[in-house]
Motif scaffolding. Sequence first.
Motif, PDB file in Angstrom:
ATOM      1  N   VAL A 281      -6.705   9.239   7.666  1.00  0.00           N
ATOM      2  CA  VAL A 281      -5.942   9.119   6.428  1.00  0.00           C
ATOM      3  C   VAL A 281      -4.464   9.236   6.784  1.00  0.00           C
ATOM      4  O   VAL A 281      -4.026  10.265   7.292  1.00  0.00           O
ATOM      5  CB  VAL A 281      -6.344  10.217   5.425  1.00  0.00           C
TER       6      VAL A 281
ATOM      7  N   THR B 169      -7.403   2.496  -6.520  1.00  0.00           N
ATOM      8  CA  THR B 169      -6.768   3.706  -6.001  1.00  0.00           C
ATOM      9  C   THR B 169      -7.321   4.906  -6.757  1.00  0.00           C
ATOM     10  O   THR B 169      -7.460   4.858  -7.979  1.00  0.00           O
ATOM     11  CB  THR B 169      -5.237   3.613  -6.189  1.00  0.00           C
TER      12      THR B 169
ATOM     13  N   THR C 213      -5.122   8.289  -3.328  1.00  0.00           N
ATOM     14  CA  THR C 213      -5.674   7.704  -2.109  1.00  0.00           C
ATOM     15  C   THR C 213      -6.208   6.298  -2.351  1.00  0.00           C
ATOM     16  O   THR C 213      -6.613   5.961  -3.458  1.00  0.00           O
ATOM     17  CB  THR C 213      -6.826   8.566  -1.531  1.00  0.00           C
TER      18      THR C 213
ATOM     19  N   THR D  72      -8.688   3.474   0.035  1.00  0.00           N
ATOM     20  CA  THR D  72      -9.387   3.122   1.266  1.00  0.00           C
ATOM     21  C   THR D  72      -9.239   1.633   1.516  1.00  0.00           C
ATOM     22  O   THR D  72      -9.368   0.822   0.601  1.00  0.00           O
ATOM     23  CB  THR D  72     -10.885   3.478   1.154  1.00  0.00           C
TER      24      THR D  72
ATOM     25  N   MET E  33      -7.533   5.056   5.384  1.00  0.00           N
ATOM     26  CA  MET E  33      -7.088   5.441   4.057  1.00  0.00           C
ATOM     27  C   MET E  33      -5.603   5.741   4.062  1.00  0.00           C
ATOM     28  O   MET E  33      -5.067   6.234   5.046  1.00  0.00           O
ATOM     29  CB  MET E  33      -7.870   6.680   3.590  1.00  0.00           C
TER      30      MET E  33
ATOM     31  N   ALA F 219      -2.702   7.906   1.803  1.00  0.00           N
ATOM     32  CA  ALA F 219      -2.639   9.019   0.860  1.00  0.00           C
ATOM     33  C   ALA F 219      -1.193   9.341   0.522  1.00  0.00           C
ATOM     34  O   ALA F 219      -0.346   9.389   1.406  1.00  0.00           O
ATOM     35  CB  ALA F 219      -3.319  10.254   1.437  1.00  0.00           C
TER      36      ALA F 219
END
Length: 126
Positions: free
Chosen positions: A71, A95, A104, A106, A116, A118
């Motif tokens: 992430v 989202t 977040t 993906t 991901m 963030a």
Amino acid sequence: MSLVSVDHTITIAMSVKDRRASAEWYKTMLGFEVLYHADDAGWSELRTNTPGVTIGFGEHTKPAPGNCVPVFGVADLDSSRQKLEQADVRFDGETDVVEGMVKTATFYDADGNALMLAEDLTGGAA
């Protein structure tokens, strides 16, 4: 020049059956520090011994074995997502937003590996 500017943080997200038990295991076995347990979000996060790298546990009844999703922190997820989508990068749904915590999204690399983005919504450092 890259389309998206990621910041200096990486969270390694993993699915686990019991977040608290997993957090205790990583604390005991590897010396990681528990940062918090967000019970409403089903998420726990630990600081590793590497600056800027955390491990997050998402609780699932049947986690996929061997799963791991890097992430990458970004300052503006919506803008970053838009740039990647314009470059035909495939995202997995909408989202996700946990108000006051994180936003977040993906997406997948050219080989189908999940990644991901963030955005920190806590008002603290990303």
